[in-house]
Scaffold this motif. Structure first.
Motif: not given
Ligand code: FAD
Length: 584
Positions: A350-352, A364-367, A391-392
């Protein structure tokens, strides 16, 4: 109604008691009915069956785990050992560091977050014990769990070798009475109480010998009375002044009394309460306990946090095969059976997290590294606060400042896979040494190295020809993380552990050539420091406050008590808050 106390790693049950443990509830009950109840369990008789058989009695075998969908089977908290480990196990922070530490750059290069492609009720960020515990409680709501690592479990991961399941991190927890909340809500429904083994007696090591009956003064018979005095004081705390953390109204101490205790370090509290009766071995034990459980020294740790863990272990300590990873496995299995398999997403960073008009957008960035956004009605941050604050998007400034006051330090846990049986009747052996705690934490901890050794096979002996020793090497000082992060550190750390290993093996009459492999797990910032004064100054409360009834926090670092009990108690509290928010 007693609330569950914490507690962690460096357990003391064996140091306190031999034979059947007396739980805190029983102690309290006993104190109410009279003086006879004040006696501790006998510290003189060893369980004969254990001694006669040489080996500990086999733990009851848990039923075979249910199958998981193929893509989830590879992300279980407990993994098989298939090949030697050429580098550190556990935390792989290359992607989180690459992305989260440079988020501005990331969005500058990759543009704005994509619009939502999915809509769900609840997203949980982080699939450690807290996130899994909450997902399991809320499984009827079909939560989505996003976990950055390839395996679920967070710090509660383990491995399996020759049928032996051992821990790479979190190892044990405190026993409970059947009517206690954690037992009713988690341990029994998950079948943990059918699989765990209750720890009996454990020794400390001084002068290269295993010494049992620590509290009877076995390490310094001339001052046995001082050990007894310390024990009596700890029991008094347990029975009359127990600092419940997480705290809630109705606990043993009121809020002001808890804050007052939190304002003192454990060193200050012990010196004040025991004075000249504070034996250096007791002081060292407390200092090492603080290193191993809280990653800080007895001079830094909140007396409230310390006592919450330390004296709770009178309740008895229980151990599962694979340590606490066993509990994470059960949570994952049972949640997977209740939610669509695509809701449990490993390797998803999760990035944001940003509030939207009708919910929360979680990107999020997946695999495969591709970003996507999920719109949720509510989001729970079950990741550490040092990540959450990155992230928040809508984090209030005061809350961010509180999160920044929470500190984290590093840990190394190594497992020695041994091609020989190990016939010692103990679970956790404390390498106490004989020195009193020094002022220079870094120098002391470098000299000490490994603080304690767990018999990794103890809860479930697979093939009795093999055994596993789990070596705990905490870094209770600032600056170790950078040194461990260095790519060259694997060889250095492994060499340090290997240098200490022969002395440890000789305690168990083992030889270095019987060690098949030493597998080293590195944890970069796994434990929030329970520094003195941070309950009192409101740091923890400010850091964990929900945002806008849509974003909640559920992690061990909600409180200064980093352990499974905190994870589960926070999950219970968050469950209620989320249900209320979603029903509204
Ligand atoms: C060496 C060691 C020994 C311990 N021993 C014990 C013990 O004996 N008993 C005990 O009770 N406790 C012990 N503990 C404490 C242990 O940390 C807790 O018991 C518990 O496992 C904490 O769970 P958690 O989910 O709160 O945190 P974590 O385990 O830290 O889980 C947080 C999760 O969030 C994930 N995450 C982080 N950032 C992101 C992101 N951006 N996107 C998605 N996911 C993210 C992480 O990968 C991780 O899986 C020990 C800890 C260590 C390190």
């Amino acid at each position: 109604m007693t609330k569950r106390p914490s507690p962690p790693r460096y357990h003391l049950a064996g140091l306190w008691q031999r034979g059947a443990p007396l739980t805190r509830r029983q102690l309290l009950r006993a104190s109410a009915i009279g003086a006879a109840g004040l006696a501790l369990p006998s510290c003189t008789s060893r369980a004969p069956a254990l001694v006669d058989a040489g080996l500990p009695p086999p733990a009851p075998r848990p039923p075979a785990p249910p199958a998981l969908p193929v893509d989830l089977a590879s992300c279980r908290p407990i993994a098989d050992v298939n090949a030697p480990a050429p580098s550190f196990l556990a935390d792989d922070f290359s992607r989180p560091h690459e992305v989260l530490w440079k988020l501005d750059e990331h969005f500058a290069n990759h543009g704005r977050p994509p619009p939502p492609r999915e809509q769900v009720g609840l997203v949980i960020v982080g699939g450690g014990m807290s996130g899994l515990g909450l997902a399991w409680l809320l499984r009827d709501l079909q939560p989505m769990v996003l976990e950055q690592a390839p395996r679920f479990g967070g710090n509660s991961k383990g491995e399996r070798w020759q049928g032996i399941e051992y821990s790479m991190g979190a190892a044990y927890f405190v026993d409970t009475d059947p009517d206690e909340e954690l037992r009713r809500k988690f341990y029994t429904p998950l079948g943990l109480d059918k699989a765990w083994r209750l720890v009996g007696d454990d020794p400390v090591v001084t002068s290269d010998h295993l010494q049992y009956r620590f509290w009877e003064g076995s390490t310094d018979k001339m001052r046995a009375r001082d050990f007894a005095k310390a024990k009596t004081w700890f029991i008094d705390v347990l029975r009359h002044h127990y600092p419940d953390i997480p705290w809630a109204p109705g606990g043993h101490l009121d809020e002001a009394a808890l804050a007052a205790l939190d304002s003192k370090s454990m060193k200050e509290e012990l010196e004040e309460k025991l004075g000249t009766a504070l034996h250096p071995h007791v002081a060292t034990l407390c200092d090492h306990y603080a290193w191993s459980t809280f990653l800080c020294g007895w001079g830094e740790i909140s007396a409230a946090a310390f006592l919450c863990s330390f004296v709770a272990e009178f309740d008895g300590v229980v151990v599962l095969p694979g340590g606490n990873a066993f509990a994470a496995e059960r949570l994952l299995e049972q949640t997977a059976a209740a939610v669509p398999p695509t809701n449990l997403r490993p390797s998803t960073l999760v990035i944001r997290v940003a509030q939207a008009a009708d919910g929360v957008d979680v990107t999020a960035l997946g695999p495969d590294g591709a970003p996507y956004t999920v719109r949720a009605k509510a989001c729970v941050m079950a990741c550490p606060k040092f990540v959450a604050k990155k992230l928040l998007v809508d984090l209030p400034a005061a809350q961010r400042a509180a999160m920044e006051r929470i500190k984290y330090r590093s840990y190394v846990v190594a497992n020695a896979l041994i091609e020989a049986p190990l016939n010692v009747d103990a679970y956790d052996v404390y390498l106490l040494g004989s020195a009193a705690p020094g002022a220079d934490l870094q120098a002391e901890s470098t000299r000490q190295g490994i603080t304690d050794v767990v018999l990794g096979h103890w809860a479930k002996h697979g093939d009795p020809k093999y055994s596993v020793l789990t070596l705990y090497r905490p870094y209770p000082y600032e600056g170790a993380r950078a040194a461990l992060f260095d790519p060259a550190s694997f060889a250095r750390v492994k060499a340090e552990l290997e240098a200490q290993l022969p002395g440890i093996l000789s305690l168990f009459k083992l030889k270095p050539e019987q060690v098949r492999e030493l597998r080293v797990a590195r944890w970069g910032h796994p434990i929030n420091l329970s520094l003195k004064g941070q309950i009192a100054d409101g740091t923890w409360a400010a850091a964990r406050a929900p945002i806008g009834d849509r974003v909640f926090f559920c992690e061990q670092d909600n409180w200064p008590a980093p352990c499974i009990e905190t994870s589960f108690l926070c999950a219970l509290e968050t469950e209620k808050a989320v249900r209320t928010a979603l029903s509204g």
